[in-house]
Design a protein around this motif. Structure first.
Motif, PDB file in Angstrom:
ATOM      1  N   ALA A   1      40.824 -40.042  17.130  1.00 30.70           N
ATOM      2  CA  ALA A   1      39.842 -41.077  16.784  1.00 30.70           C
ATOM      3  C   ALA A   1      38.792 -41.229  17.883  1.00 30.70           C
ATOM      4  CB  ALA A   1      40.547 -42.400  16.537  1.00 30.70           C
ATOM      5  N   VAL A   2      39.232 -41.190  19.129  1.00 28.51           N
ATOM      6  CA  VAL A   2      38.288 -41.309  20.252  1.00 28.51           C
ATOM      7  C   VAL A   2      37.346 -40.116  20.268  1.00 28.51           C
ATOM      8  CG1 VAL A   2      38.127 -41.267  22.765  1.00 28.51           C
ATOM      9  CG2 VAL A   2      39.746 -42.792  21.653  1.00 28.51           C
ATOM     10  N   ARG A   3      37.892 -38.919  20.028  1.00 23.31           N
ATOM     11  CA  ARG A   3      37.046 -37.724  20.016  1.00 23.31           C
ATOM     12  C   ARG A   3      36.005 -37.809  18.901  1.00 23.31           C
ATOM     13  NH1 ARG A   3      38.814 -31.389  20.084  1.00 23.31           N
ATOM     14  NH2 ARG A   3      36.715 -30.611  19.851  1.00 23.31           N
ATOM     15  N   ALA A   4      36.410 -38.288  17.732  1.00 24.99           N
ATOM     16  CA  ALA A   4      35.467 -38.417  16.619  1.00 24.99           C
ATOM     17  C   ALA A   4      34.362 -39.413  16.953  1.00 24.99           C
ATOM     18  CB  ALA A   4      36.206 -38.838  15.354  1.00 24.99           C
ATOM     19  N   ARG A   5      34.739 -40.523  17.593  1.00 23.05           N
ATOM     20  CA  ARG A   5      33.714 -41.517  17.984  1.00 23.05           C
ATOM     21  C   ARG A   5      32.742 -40.928  18.998  1.00 23.05           C
ATOM     22  NH1 ARG A   5      36.948 -46.754  19.561  1.00 23.05           N
ATOM     23  NH2 ARG A   5      38.545 -45.195  19.846  1.00 23.05           N
ATOM     24  N   LEU A   6      33.256 -40.145  19.965  1.00 23.66           N
ATOM     25  CA  LEU A   6      32.372 -39.526  20.959  1.00 23.66           C
ATOM     26  C   LEU A   6      31.444 -38.504  20.310  1.00 23.66           C
ATOM     27  CD1 LEU A   6      34.811 -39.018  23.957  1.00 23.66           C
ATOM     28  CD2 LEU A   6      32.875 -40.585  23.834  1.00 23.66           C
ATOM     29  N   GLU A   7      31.961 -37.717  19.375  1.00 23.23           N
ATOM     30  CA  GLU A   7      31.107 -36.755  18.678  1.00 23.23           C
ATOM     31  C   GLU A   7      30.024 -37.472  17.878  1.00 23.23           C
ATOM     32  OE1 GLU A   7      33.061 -33.785  16.360  1.00 23.23           O
ATOM     33  OE2 GLU A   7      34.479 -33.321  17.969  1.00 23.23           O
TER      34      GLU A   7
END
Length: 91
Positions: A43-49
């Motif tokens: 989820a954090v990676r998706a938000r950063l992307e």
């Protein structure tokens, strides 16, 4: 009417089953925690992307003000570029 006495071997098996069940519950809890950790990282990676994609036009506009296309020297033809666009920083 009373129940027949439980043999000694069966008493030890009951205790062993409790130990196995407690251990298995620990394994289940641990795998659940690892699953939650992996889901959180995704989820954090998706938000950063998403943030990076949203910031791209602003970065391109800021960079476009400071760079200009590369110009070929006088009399020379410009060959194909290895990148989709060629830019150099202006002095």
């Amino acid at each position: 009417m009373s129940r027949p006495p439980v043999p000694r071997a069966h008493r030890n098996e009951r205790k062993a089953i409790l130990v196995w069940c407690a251990g298995f519950m620990g394994v289940l809890a641990g795998s659940g925690v690892i699953g939650l950790d992996v889901a959180n990282r995704m989820a954090v990676r998706a938000r950063l992307e998403n943030a990076a994609v949203a910031a791209t036009p602003a970065v391109q506009a800021a960079v476009a003000d400071k760079v200009s296309p590369i110009e070929a020297p006088d009399g020379a033809e410009r060959g194909p570029s290895h990148t989709p666009f060629s830019l150099r920083l202006m002095p």
